[in-house]
Write a protein that holds these residues in place. Sequence first.
Motif, short mmCIF file in Angstrom:
data_model
loop_
_atom_site.label_atom_id
_atom_site.label_comp_id
_atom_site.label_asym_id
_atom_site.label_seq_id
_atom_site.Cartn_x
_atom_site.Cartn_y
_atom_site.Cartn_z
N GLY A 1 0.75 -1.34 -0.07
CA GLY A 1 0.21 0.13 -0.05
C GLY A 1 0.77 1.43 0.07
N ALA A 2 1.98 1.30 0.83
CA ALA A 2 2.42 2.64 0.90
C ALA A 2 3.27 2.84 -0.30
CB ALA A 2 3.63 2.46 2.00
N GLN A 3 3.77 1.70 -1.02
CA GLN A 3 4.40 2.11 -2.29
C GLN A 3 3.79 2.19 -3.52
OE1 GLN A 3 6.43 -1.47 -3.76
NE2 GLN A 3 7.93 -0.44 -4.94
N VAL A 4 2.36 1.77 -3.50
CA VAL A 4 1.28 1.94 -4.74
C VAL A 4 0.40 3.07 -4.38
CG1 VAL A 4 -0.55 0.84 -5.74
CG2 VAL A 4 1.36 -0.78 -5.16
N GLY A 5 0.31 3.59 -3.00
CA GLY A 5 -0.66 4.82 -2.97
C GLY A 5 -1.98 4.13 -2.41
N LEU B 1 -6.04 0.09 -11.37
CA LEU B 1 -5.56 1.21 -11.95
C LEU B 1 -6.27 1.79 -12.94
CD1 LEU B 1 -1.72 0.81 -11.40
CD2 LEU B 1 -3.03 2.26 -10.01
N MET B 2 -6.92 0.84 -13.97
CA MET B 2 -7.68 1.45 -15.05
C MET B 2 -8.90 2.13 -14.79
SD MET B 2 -6.76 -1.01 -18.23
CE MET B 2 -6.56 -2.50 -17.26
N GLN C 1 4.80 6.70 -11.75
CA GLN C 1 5.38 5.45 -11.54
C GLN C 1 4.76 4.89 -10.54
OE1 GLN C 1 9.64 5.77 -10.90
NE2 GLN C 1 10.19 6.04 -12.97
N ILE C 2 4.12 3.61 -10.61
CA ILE C 2 3.57 2.91 -9.43
C ILE C 2 4.50 1.89 -8.63
CG2 ILE C 2 1.77 1.23 -9.08
CD1 ILE C 2 0.83 3.86 -10.40
N LEU C 3 5.17 0.81 -9.46
CA LEU C 3 6.23 0.10 -8.82
C LEU C 3 7.10 -0.72 -9.86
CD1 LEU C 3 4.22 -3.21 -7.33
CD2 LEU C 3 3.71 -1.86 -9.32
N PRO C 4 8.09 -1.16 -9.17
CA PRO C 4 9.03 -2.03 -10.21
C PRO C 4 8.23 -3.30 -10.52
CG PRO C 4 10.08 -1.24 -7.96
CD PRO C 4 8.72 -0.95 -7.94
#
Length: 247
Positions: free
Chosen positions: A49-53, A108-109, A234-237
């Motif tokens: 969650g913290a990385q993706v938002g 995300l879409m 940018q969302i995540l690697p």
Amino acid sequence: MKPSTPHSLLRIATLALALLYATTATADPFAPQRADMVKEIAAVAASAGAQVGRDAIEPRVMTVMGQVPRHEFVPEQQKLYAYENRPLPIGYGQTISQPYIVALMTDLMMVKPGDAVLEIGTGSGYQAAVLAKLARAVYTIEIIEPLGRQACDRLKRLAYRQVACKVGDGYYGWDEHAPYDAIVVTAAASHVPPPLIRQLKPGGRMVIPVGAQFLTQYLLLVEKAADGSVSTRQILPVRFVPLVGKH
């Protein structure tokens, strides 16, 4: 006749639920595995969650992830692993994406029931099947002809009638049905293809992995504003097979 006690009612309800589960499991032996997969997706979403938002996948998407039979979209020798949260080989050097990544990209879409969605990279057809349960129409393109034909036949057999398939170079999109409310690219590009930006409707969203095959790739969210301006985040690697074609 004695009136039913709360204890007896609870026992009857428990037996009824057990019978229902047994019936469902007999009709669909993969249902328990699919339920476990959905739980794992939820757990991964919470931890990322913290990385993706955002720490949860939208409920409509989670419901669909629990419905689409992923085992139908993998080779026979991979069915045992169909509901594990990892990518699996599907032939021709391609893979079916990790379930969490499929759920995240779909989330995300922000697909709505009346939307038209373009998918670049049909692969096995799994992502298209997920989208078909959320959108009005799904247009999907695969450049590897045998893979595309197999996926199209599979989607027809499983009655995903909202999906239209095409064999071709996805870099250039599918102009005939544009503009699209959402676009998803399931292979890593070196950049966001300009034809796809043009085919994205104002107010639309595109999710695409960008980066070289053996270097860091990032999942990007591309948003097109009402005035036509474009922003990316940018969302995540991630790690995807490369987007191939004449480009």
